[in-house]
Design an enzyme around this catalytic site. Structure first.
Site, PDB file in Angstrom:
ATOM      1  N   HIS A 296      95.197 -76.955  26.952  1.00 22.67           N
ATOM      2  CA  HIS A 296      94.327 -75.790  26.485  1.00 22.67           C
ATOM      3  C   HIS A 296      95.165 -75.007  25.289  1.00 22.67           C
ATOM      4  CE1 HIS A 296      92.027 -74.281  29.594  1.00 22.67           C
ATOM      5  NE2 HIS A 296      92.624 -74.841  30.526  1.00 22.67           N
TER       6      HIS A 296
ATOM      7  N   GLN B 122      96.285 -79.141  31.790  1.00 17.88           N
ATOM      8  CA  GLN B 122      96.791 -77.911  31.493  1.00 17.88           C
ATOM      9  C   GLN B 122      97.277 -77.833  29.828  1.00 17.88           C
ATOM     10  OE1 GLN B 122      95.934 -75.163  33.337  1.00 17.88           O
ATOM     11  NE2 GLN B 122      94.621 -76.658  34.420  1.00 17.88           N
TER      12      GLN B 122
ATOM     13  N   HIS C  26     101.166 -23.188  49.509  1.00 19.03           N
ATOM     14  CA  HIS C  26     100.839 -24.273  50.221  1.00 19.03           C
ATOM     15  C   HIS C  26     100.937 -23.845  51.913  1.00 19.03           C
ATOM     16  CE1 HIS C  26     100.805 -26.723  46.814  1.00 19.03           C
ATOM     17  NE2 HIS C  26     100.470 -27.820  47.682  1.00 19.03           N
TER      18      HIS C  26
ATOM     19  N   ASP D  80      88.971 -74.523  37.963  1.00 17.05           N
ATOM     20  CA  ASP D  80      88.359 -74.122  36.582  1.00 17.05           C
ATOM     21  C   ASP D  80      86.913 -73.745  36.602  1.00 17.05           C
ATOM     22  OD1 ASP D  80      91.051 -73.413  35.842  1.00 17.05           O
ATOM     23  OD2 ASP D  80      90.985 -75.315  34.618  1.00 17.05           O
TER      24      ASP D  80
ATOM     25  N   GLU E  56     100.961 -70.056  37.354  1.00 13.26           N
ATOM     26  CA  GLU E  56      99.200 -69.816  37.391  1.00 13.26           C
ATOM     27  C   GLU E  56      98.698 -70.502  38.387  1.00 13.26           C
ATOM     28  OE1 GLU E  56      95.525 -69.316  34.276  1.00 13.26           O
ATOM     29  OE2 GLU E  56      97.505 -70.983  33.871  1.00 13.26           O
ATOM     30  N   HIS E  57      98.737 -71.978  38.402  1.00 14.10           N
ATOM     31  CA  HIS E  57      98.284 -72.982  39.191  1.00 14.10           C
ATOM     32  C   HIS E  57      99.458 -73.529  39.913  1.00 14.10           C
ATOM     33  CE1 HIS E  57      95.399 -72.824  35.626  1.00 14.10           C
ATOM     34  NE2 HIS E  57      94.459 -72.421  36.433  1.00 14.10           N
TER      35      HIS E  57
END
Length: 433
Positions: A265, A262, A423, A364, A330-331
């Site tokens: 990235h 990770q 109504h 992934d 996220e993970h």
């Protein structure tokens, strides 16, 4: 709490309130310059359409385009010339993505709330979807699959792909090949905020879409947030992140590999491990240090770990779960002896990997789960991209004659109480069966 490579190292309980706040807050500071620049780009595209897109391709991408659309023959040629091993892997990934997302397809429902009253809800595929695929430093054909394949599974009428052009005027060959393989309908050589604006509002060449999905840089993320008055978007996304929960059974080298996967990235990636016992934490930290020193993307990895990397110890797994929920990664990798036993404790994360063999890299690329996921704590409210993102729902209701008579007076009473007298009149007109 600091070390040469990792930003934080030591017991979780010993983190200062300020350090914990910094670790939890991955939203980043609002960049007024980015927001202003994006606003100008959007306005320019809305005013000048294709001309603005062609000018910006020359200014920002150094690409001289005569048309923003990439002919189908070009992307089919990219697929035909793809390395056979890469093509086989992409085809396998696409099959698994399709299979996983096919199982997620929703179904219409009907319920009779009272005799003669039927309420229904029907999923309708979106008419047109735009998938953004990054270019430049980050080129991810796998992300094209993650956006296009679920949209096609859902039955979206038209799926377009936008990706920045290179000096040759074309998006990256891998992106073009993935678009062809996944079954995209049209591809445009457009990047950044301009691409988002074009998909949101439409131009002479680019059709307006109903939803924009896919990762991108800060300009793409800012643009998506600025066009929500015109188009739906997926979850706002930021740099990659991982949180590992490890017990004494874990292989420290496996955790280090996941941390680096990770970290490579993005320099802003956030990589954290909570390990049961100081001894396990220190062993993992040492493995991370060794791996970082040998990483091929060493500059990116070490920057990420120095800014947002942590290996922290906890006394027990029970101490870890409140932090996991608050962090909302996220993970999440549960690297314990019995990972499934802890799954029920997990909330607020993009996706969960059970056991150290369930590498995030598998998710992934190849398991079939979607890798477009909420970051920066947005897992508290957002889910990862799924087939459900490519539908809108039509709700309908039917009231028969007898049921209308039964509803009339009570509805009239409620309408009168709210001062909506027309109504009330509309309801009471049906009092007699």
């Amino acid at each position: 709490m600091s070390t040469r490579t990792l930003k934080y190292r030591g017991p979780l309980a010993a983190l200062s309130a300020e350090d914990k706040r910094r670790l939890l807050d991955r939203s980043g500071e609002s960049d007024a310059q980015v927001a202003t620049r994006v606003r100008d780009i959007i306005a320019r595209v809305r005013k000048d359409g294709d001309r603005a897109l062609l000018d910006m391709a020359r200014e920002l991408d150094r690409a001289n385009l005569t048309s923003v659309e990439v002919p189908r023959a070009r992307w089919e040629a990219a697929l035909a010339s793809l390395d056979p091993k890469v093509r086989r892997a992409l085809e396998r990934a696409a099959r698994n993505i399709a299979k996983a997302h096919e199982a997620q397809k929703p179904h219409a429902i009907e319920v009779e709330t009272e005799p003669g009253i039927v309420v229904g809800r029907r999923p309708d595929p979106l008419g047109r979807v735009g998938v953004y695929a990054p270019g430049g430093r980050a080129v991810y054909p796998s992300s094209v699959l993650m956006g296009v394949v679920p949209a096609k599974v859902a039955g979206v009428g038209e799926v377009i792909v936008c990706s920045p052009p290179g000096p040759d005027g074309l998006p990256a060959a891998g992106v073009l090949a993935a678009a062809a393989l996944a079954g995209a309908d049209r591809v445009f050589a457009l990047g950044g905020a301009g691409a988002v604006a074009a998909m949101a509002y439409g131009t002479q060449s680019v059709p307006r879409v109903d939803r924009i999905v896919g990762p991108g840089n800060a300009y793409v993320a800012a643009a998506k947030l600025q066009v929500v008055d015109a188009v739906a978007i997926d979850a706002p996304a930021g740099p990659s992140e991982i949180l590992v929960v490890a017990d004494r059974s874990v292989d420290p080298e496996a955790v280090a590999r996941e941390m680096l996967a990770q970290a490579e990235h993005d320099p802003d990636a956030c990589c954290v491990t909570l390990a049961v016992s100081v001894t396990v934490a220190e062993t993992i930290a040492a493995a991370v240090e060794r791996a970082a020193a040998k990483a091929q993307r060493r500059e990116i990895v070490t920057t990420a770990l120095r800014e947002r990397g942590a290996v922290l110890s906890v006394d027990s797994l029970e101490e870890a779960w409140p932090f996991v929920s608050e962090f909302a990664p996220e993970h999440l990798l549960i690297a314990t002896a019995m990972p499934r036993e802890h799954l029920e404790r997990v909330r607020n994360c993009g996706t969960v990997f059970l056991g150290e063999r369930a590498s995030v890299a598998f998710g992934d690329y190849m398991t079939g789960a979607n890798h477009v996921l909420p970051t920066a704590g947005l897992g508290h409210a957002y889910s990862g991209l799924s087939v459900l993102d490519f539908y809108r729902w039509t709700t309908y209701q039917h009231v028969d004659h007898a049921a209308a008579a039964q509803l009339a007076e009570d509805v009239g009473v409620l309408a009168d109480s709210e001062g909506l007298f027309a109504h009330a009149e509309a309801a009471r007109a049906w009092r007699k069966p």
